[in-house]
Structures are given as structure tokens and as C-alpha cells.
Design a protein around this motif. Structure first.
Motif, mmCIF file in Angstrom:
data_model
loop_
_atom_site.group_PDB
_atom_site.id
_atom_site.type_symbol
_atom_site.label_atom_id
_atom_site.label_comp_id
_atom_site.label_asym_id
_atom_site.label_seq_id
_atom_site.Cartn_x
_atom_site.Cartn_y
_atom_site.Cartn_z
ATOM 1 N N ARG A 92 5.481 60.325 42.962
ATOM 2 C CA ARG A 92 6.627 60.509 43.861
ATOM 3 C C ARG A 92 6.222 60.170 45.289
ATOM 4 O O ARG A 92 6.944 59.509 46.026
ATOM 5 C CB ARG A 92 7.162 61.936 43.788
ATOM 6 C CG ARG A 92 8.487 62.112 44.541
ATOM 7 C CD ARG A 92 8.823 63.570 44.783
ATOM 8 N NE ARG A 92 7.925 64.206 45.722
ATOM 9 C CZ ARG A 92 7.959 64.025 47.055
ATOM 10 N NH1 ARG A 92 8.829 63.200 47.589
ATOM 11 N NH2 ARG A 92 7.125 64.676 47.839
ATOM 12 N N GLN A 93 5.048 60.607 45.676
ATOM 13 C CA GLN A 93 4.529 60.318 47.016
ATOM 14 C C GLN A 93 4.311 58.812 47.187
ATOM 15 O O GLN A 93 4.634 58.255 48.230
ATOM 16 C CB GLN A 93 3.215 61.083 47.228
ATOM 17 C CG GLN A 93 2.721 61.104 48.634
ATOM 18 C CD GLN A 93 3.563 61.997 49.535
ATOM 19 O OE1 GLN A 93 4.352 62.811 49.084
ATOM 20 N NE2 GLN A 93 3.402 61.816 50.822
ATOM 21 N N ALA A 94 3.761 58.157 46.172
ATOM 22 C CA ALA A 94 3.493 56.713 46.249
ATOM 23 C C ALA A 94 4.782 55.901 46.300
ATOM 24 O O ALA A 94 4.820 54.832 46.910
ATOM 25 C CB ALA A 94 2.653 56.267 45.057
ATOM 26 N N ARG A 95 5.849 56.385 45.658
ATOM 27 C CA ARG A 95 7.141 55.687 45.666
ATOM 28 C C ARG A 95 7.959 55.992 46.912
ATOM 29 O O ARG A 95 8.886 55.279 47.226
ATOM 30 C CB ARG A 95 7.972 56.090 44.451
ATOM 31 C CG ARG A 95 7.529 55.516 43.157
ATOM 32 C CD ARG A 95 8.542 55.806 42.063
ATOM 33 N NE ARG A 95 8.814 57.219 41.906
ATOM 34 C CZ ARG A 95 8.227 58.022 41.031
ATOM 35 N NH1 ARG A 95 7.308 57.539 40.224
ATOM 36 N NH2 ARG A 95 8.541 59.288 40.960
ATOM 37 N N GLY A 96 7.633 57.075 47.605
ATOM 38 C CA GLY A 96 8.442 57.509 48.738
ATOM 39 C C GLY A 96 7.702 57.425 50.051
ATOM 40 O O GLY A 96 7.477 56.339 50.586
ATOM 41 N N PRO A 97 7.281 58.591 50.574
ATOM 42 C CA PRO A 97 6.660 58.612 51.901
ATOM 43 C C PRO A 97 5.366 57.806 52.001
ATOM 44 O O PRO A 97 5.053 57.275 53.061
ATOM 45 C CB PRO A 97 6.369 60.092 52.148
ATOM 46 C CG PRO A 97 7.123 60.843 51.126
ATOM 47 C CD PRO A 97 7.443 59.915 50.019
ATOM 48 N N HIS A 134 6.489 45.773 46.156
ATOM 49 C CA HIS A 134 6.947 46.914 45.369
ATOM 50 C C HIS A 134 7.799 46.451 44.202
ATOM 51 O O HIS A 134 8.694 45.637 44.384
ATOM 52 C CB HIS A 134 7.800 47.854 46.226
ATOM 53 C CG HIS A 134 7.228 48.133 47.570
ATOM 54 N ND1 HIS A 134 7.883 47.813 48.724
ATOM 55 C CD2 HIS A 134 6.057 48.678 47.952
ATOM 56 C CE1 HIS A 134 7.153 48.160 49.756
ATOM 57 N NE2 HIS A 134 6.027 48.687 49.317
ATOM 58 N N LEU A 135 7.526 46.974 43.035
ATOM 59 C CA LEU A 135 8.395 46.815 41.875
ATOM 60 C C LEU A 135 8.568 48.215 41.309
ATOM 61 O O LEU A 135 7.769 48.684 40.487
ATOM 62 C CB LEU A 135 7.804 45.870 40.827
ATOM 63 C CG LEU A 135 8.685 45.626 39.601
ATOM 64 C CD1 LEU A 135 10.034 45.037 40.004
ATOM 65 C CD2 LEU A 135 7.999 44.723 38.620
ATOM 66 N N TRP A 154 0.046 46.274 46.032
ATOM 67 C CA TRP A 154 1.160 46.165 45.101
ATOM 68 C C TRP A 154 1.398 47.546 44.509
ATOM 69 O O TRP A 154 0.448 48.177 44.031
ATOM 70 C CB TRP A 154 0.841 45.175 43.989
ATOM 71 C CG TRP A 154 0.906 43.733 44.404
ATOM 72 C CD1 TRP A 154 0.510 43.191 45.594
ATOM 73 C CD2 TRP A 154 1.400 42.657 43.622
ATOM 74 N NE1 TRP A 154 0.716 41.854 45.591
ATOM 75 C CE2 TRP A 154 1.262 41.490 44.395
ATOM 76 C CE3 TRP A 154 1.929 42.564 42.351
ATOM 77 C CZ2 TRP A 154 1.650 40.243 43.927
ATOM 78 C CZ3 TRP A 154 2.302 41.319 41.881
ATOM 79 C CH2 TRP A 154 2.175 40.169 42.666
ATOM 80 N N THR A 155 2.645 48.002 44.516
ATOM 81 C CA THR A 155 3.024 49.268 43.911
ATOM 82 C C THR A 155 3.980 48.939 42.762
ATOM 83 O O THR A 155 5.058 48.386 42.994
ATOM 84 C CB THR A 155 3.705 50.194 44.939
ATOM 85 O OG1 THR A 155 2.832 50.346 46.058
ATOM 86 C CG2 THR A 155 4.011 51.547 44.339
ATOM 87 N N ILE A 156 3.566 49.281 41.539
ATOM 88 C CA ILE A 156 4.311 48.856 40.347
ATOM 89 C C ILE A 156 4.608 50.058 39.459
ATOM 90 O O ILE A 156 3.699 50.810 39.098
ATOM 91 C CB ILE A 156 3.484 47.825 39.539
ATOM 92 C CG1 ILE A 156 3.084 46.652 40.427
ATOM 93 C CG2 ILE A 156 4.250 47.366 38.317
ATOM 94 C CD1 ILE A 156 2.046 45.751 39.813
ATOM 95 N N SER A 157 5.870 50.234 39.096
ATOM 96 C CA SER A 157 6.247 51.274 38.137
ATOM 97 C C SER A 157 5.780 50.864 36.748
ATOM 98 O O SER A 157 5.795 49.684 36.401
ATOM 99 C CB SER A 157 7.765 51.464 38.098
ATOM 100 O OG SER A 157 8.239 52.013 39.292
ATOM 101 N N SER A 158 5.395 51.860 35.948
ATOM 102 C CA SER A 158 4.969 51.578 34.572
ATOM 103 C C SER A 158 5.115 52.835 33.731
ATOM 104 O O SER A 158 4.791 53.928 34.182
ATOM 105 C CB SER A 158 3.514 51.107 34.542
ATOM 106 O OG SER A 158 3.093 50.930 33.209
ATOM 107 N N GLY A 213 5.484 56.854 36.036
ATOM 108 C CA GLY A 213 4.165 56.347 36.389
ATOM 109 C C GLY A 213 4.210 55.210 37.394
ATOM 110 O O GLY A 213 5.146 54.409 37.424
ATOM 111 N N VAL A 214 3.167 55.164 38.233
ATOM 112 C CA VAL A 214 3.037 54.113 39.235
ATOM 113 C C VAL A 214 1.573 53.680 39.279
ATOM 114 O O VAL A 214 0.673 54.510 39.158
ATOM 115 C CB VAL A 214 3.467 54.623 40.637
ATOM 116 C CG1 VAL A 214 3.157 53.601 41.714
ATOM 117 C CG2 VAL A 214 4.933 54.971 40.650
#
Length: 165
Positions: A103-108, A116-117, A140-144, A124-125
Motif C-alpha cells: 500500500r505504501q509503495a503504491r501510494g505515498p 508504474h503498472l 519500476w513499480t509493478i503490480s503482481s 502484491g507489488v
């Protein structure tokens, strides 16, 4: 016949990881409500026509959601996330994030200049540093859904990639 089998084996060996970031089940259920709503609109034209239009609309909505879902793949020595790709030799050590860390990696904690994907409903990220000095994206920040497998595939691609200076 044997050549075709060998080529198929070589092609599958080149793919280290593949995932389609399709929407979650609850989003499919919500989207499927569009068909019955359209059925109600077409009832004055006839119940048979309305039913056919509703079924076709529901199937079309779901098919478009699946077809429009981005893919994440590690093929040979290349990481692909959606339409973007990067050679694995430019990648640093991948970091797996789940739960509150994700959540932290996807947000703040999301870098403004990074690639970003991110897809909602996928917890998961994987955050991968980009070591290419000419690339403006530092990471690169990738959802998985399986971040451990994605990170392992990136590590394997990095290990077999030719080193860059």
C-alpha cells in the motif's frame, strides 16, 4: 516434427514469467450488470431482442476487460510491463512488497518519475530499481498476484543478462 517440438521448447524456455493483470472477480461481476441494464432498455423492442442484446453486451464487456488487461512478462533478458520494456542488465535487485508495504509503495512511497503498472485489486507489488543513467525513470513499480515469482524471474534474467557498464 522434431524441429517444431524443439522450437516450442526453446520458446517456452525463453519465457521466465508471464501474467495478465486482469480485473478481479468482483469487478467482472459489477461490469456484468451492464448487460441486464441494457436488456431493460430494449424490452420495448421485444423481449427476445432485449435478451439477445443483453447477453451479447455482457459477453462483449467481459471480453474487452480481459483483452484490455496489461501483461507482465520476463522473456529471455527483457522485462515487459504493459507496453514498456527494459533490458534486465539495467535492473537492480527487485523488492517484493505485500500488505501495508505494498500500500505504501503504491501510494505515498510511489516515485513520481518512476514507471508504474499498478492495478487495483492486486495486492502484491514488485519495485525494481533502474540503473540506466540515460533513463529518467529511477524504478519500476509493478503490480503482481505472484510477486515472489516475478522477482525470481527478474533475478534469473539479470543473472543471465550481459553486464552493462
Amino acid at each position: 516434427m522434431q524441429n517444431a517440438a524443439r522450437e516450442a521448447g526453446a520458446a517456452s524456455a525463453a519465457v521466465r514469467y508471464r501474467e495478465r493483470l486482469a480485473p478481479s472477480l468482483w469487478l467482472f461481476l459489477a461490469a456484468a450488470l451492464g448487460g441486464p441494464m441494457l436488456t431493460l432498455v430494449f424490452v420495448p423492442a421485444g423481449s427476445g431482442i432485449a435478451l439477445v442484446v443483453g447477453v451479447i453486451a455482457t459477453l462483449a464487456i467481459i471480453a474487452l476487460m480481459i483483452a484490455g488487461s496489461p501483461r507482465v512478462a520476463v522473456e529471455q533478458n527483457v522485462l515487459r510491463a504493459g507496453r514498456a520494456w527494459i533490458d534486465a542488465s539495467w535492473l537492480g535487485e527487485p523488492e517484493i512488497r505485500t500488505g501495508e508495504d505494498a500500500r505504501q509503495a503504491r501510494g505515498p512511497g510511489l516515485p513520481a518519475r518512476g514507471w508504474h503498472l499498478i492495478r487495483g485489486g492486486i495486492d502484491g507489488v514488485v519495485v525494481v530499481p533502474n540503473t540506466d543513467p540515460a533513463d529518467p525513470a529511477p524504478s519500476w513499480t509493478i503490480s503482481s498476484r505472484t510477486p515472489d515469482r516475478l522477482a525470481a524471474a527478474i533475478d534469473a534474467a539479470r543473472a543471465s543478462a550481459s553486464p552493462r557498464s
